[in-house]
Design a protein around this motif. Structure first.
Motif, PDB file in Angstrom:
ATOM      1  N   ARG A 202       0.844  -1.206   0.000  1.00 29.82           N
ATOM      2  CA  ARG A 202       0.000   0.000   0.000  1.00 29.82           C
ATOM      3  C   ARG A 202       0.877   1.254   0.000  1.00 29.82           C
ATOM      4  NH1 ARG A 202      -5.204   1.755   1.145  1.00 29.82           N
ATOM      5  NH2 ARG A 202      -5.927  -0.394   1.347  1.00 29.82           N
ATOM      6  N   ALA A 206       0.695   3.962  -2.941  1.00 32.88           N
ATOM      7  CA  ALA A 206       0.293   5.329  -2.588  1.00 32.88           C
ATOM      8  C   ALA A 206       1.373   6.356  -2.899  1.00 32.88           C
ATOM      9  CB  ALA A 206      -0.073   5.388  -1.110  1.00 32.88           C
ATOM     10  N   ILE A 279      -0.739   4.897   6.439  1.00 33.92           N
ATOM     11  CA  ILE A 279      -0.707   3.663   5.646  1.00 33.92           C
ATOM     12  C   ILE A 279      -1.127   2.473   6.505  1.00 33.92           C
ATOM     13  CG2 ILE A 279       0.846   2.018   4.504  1.00 33.92           C
ATOM     14  CD1 ILE A 279       0.167   4.399   2.747  1.00 33.92           C
TER      15      ILE A 279
END
Length: 298
Positions: A202, A206, A279
């Motif tokens: 992630r 991102a 996150i």
């Protein structure tokens, strides 16, 4: 009166069984270099805050967990048993007597490719994980056993000669996650796996972390791997600890904030710490604004 007593009993039961309750609890971390923080200052981070059952002076990710818990006003007694380059079968066969006692939570982190001799084969990992869980269950029938789904290794994805060479960087993380799902399938003694690898991916998706350290680190992105592109950097271990802390305690990692003590101690950029907290929260499925900040102990 009976209703009042029943209500008190229910409240007490929820306090003991509910996720993330602020009661005194014990936790054991079992793992290898991915748990003790090889390749970063995390390895020797405040070992006095935890109990190293091997007496090697390791702080590691468990010490980060303890530091987060203290800041959140949670009373966790944290112990660890780690050995570099080893799998769960090693801890079962060679360190079983050392760890065979009653714990509230046990975190099991296996070999990065599941089986050093047969990379990607889940068989040995699954057998050992279930045997360790059975052992812990005998010592405490209410124990929660959590498997760590570890991060992808850049060295295996971007260099030739491994089963994951040329595949997406996510491939190894998914291999480990699938093995943990297999180990836990039909076994109520396991809690949900700790999605550390998913958090790394992630962070990459991102744009917080760089996906490939072999072609240089893009400006304003962090490197979650350390110099060997195998183990984690300080930021990588910090993200690991955030995910495990949030998943186990139920505390939103974002409540730790920019002045989080471990990040300050380790010299991390406060903005990076906050981004990694975000996150971790997203990986754990936490949406919206974080809850009010917990009690701080500094």
């Amino acid at each position: 009166m009976k209703r009042k007593v029943a209500g008190l009993v229910l409240a007490a039961t929820l306090a003991l069984t509910g996720a993330g309750e602020a009661v005194a609890r014990t936790i054991l971390f079992v793992g290898n270099s991915f748990t003790y923080g090889h390749g970063s200052p995390v390895r020797r981070y405040h070992p006095e805050r935890v109990m190293d059952l091997n007496g090697e002076g390791v702080g590691g990710v468990p010490a980060l967990f303890k530091t987060f818990a203290d800041q959140a006003g949670l009373d966790w007694q944290v112990s660890l048993e780690t050995a570099g380059g080893q799998d769960l079968a090693f801890h079962l066969e060679r360190r079983g007597q050392r760890i065979d006692r009653a714990w509230d939570v046990v975190v099991l982190q296996g070999f990065s490719t599941l089986d050093a001799a047969n990379p990607g084969d889940p068989t040995k990992h699954v057998v050992a994980a279930r045997a360790l869980a059975d052992m812990m269950l005998r010592a405490n029938p209410r124990v929660s056993v959590r498997l760590v789904s570890t991060w992808p290794r850049a060295d295996l994805a971007y260099r030739p000669g491994s089963p994951w060479s040329g595949k997406p960087v996510a491939a190894l993380a998914e291999t480990v996650a699938q093995a943990n799902r297999l180990a836990a399938e039909g076994n109520a003694r396991f809690g949900a796996a700790l999605p550390v690898g998913a958090a790394w991916l992630r962070a990459i998706e991102a744009g917080v972390a760089d996906p490939n350290p072999y072609d240089g680190i893009t400006f304003d992105k962090i490197d979650l791997w350390t110099w060997d592109h195998y183990h984690a950097s300080t930021e990588g271990y910090y993200l690991e600890a955030l995910v495990e802390f949030g998943a186990i305690t139920g505390v939103d990692p974002r409540t730790l904030g920019a002045r989080e003590r471990a990040a300050e101690d380790l010299g991390m950029n406060p903005q990076v710490a906050v981004r990694l907290q975000q996150i971790a929260a997203e990986t754990l499925g936490l949406a919206g604004a974080p809850a009010p900040a917990p009690v701080r102990k500094r």
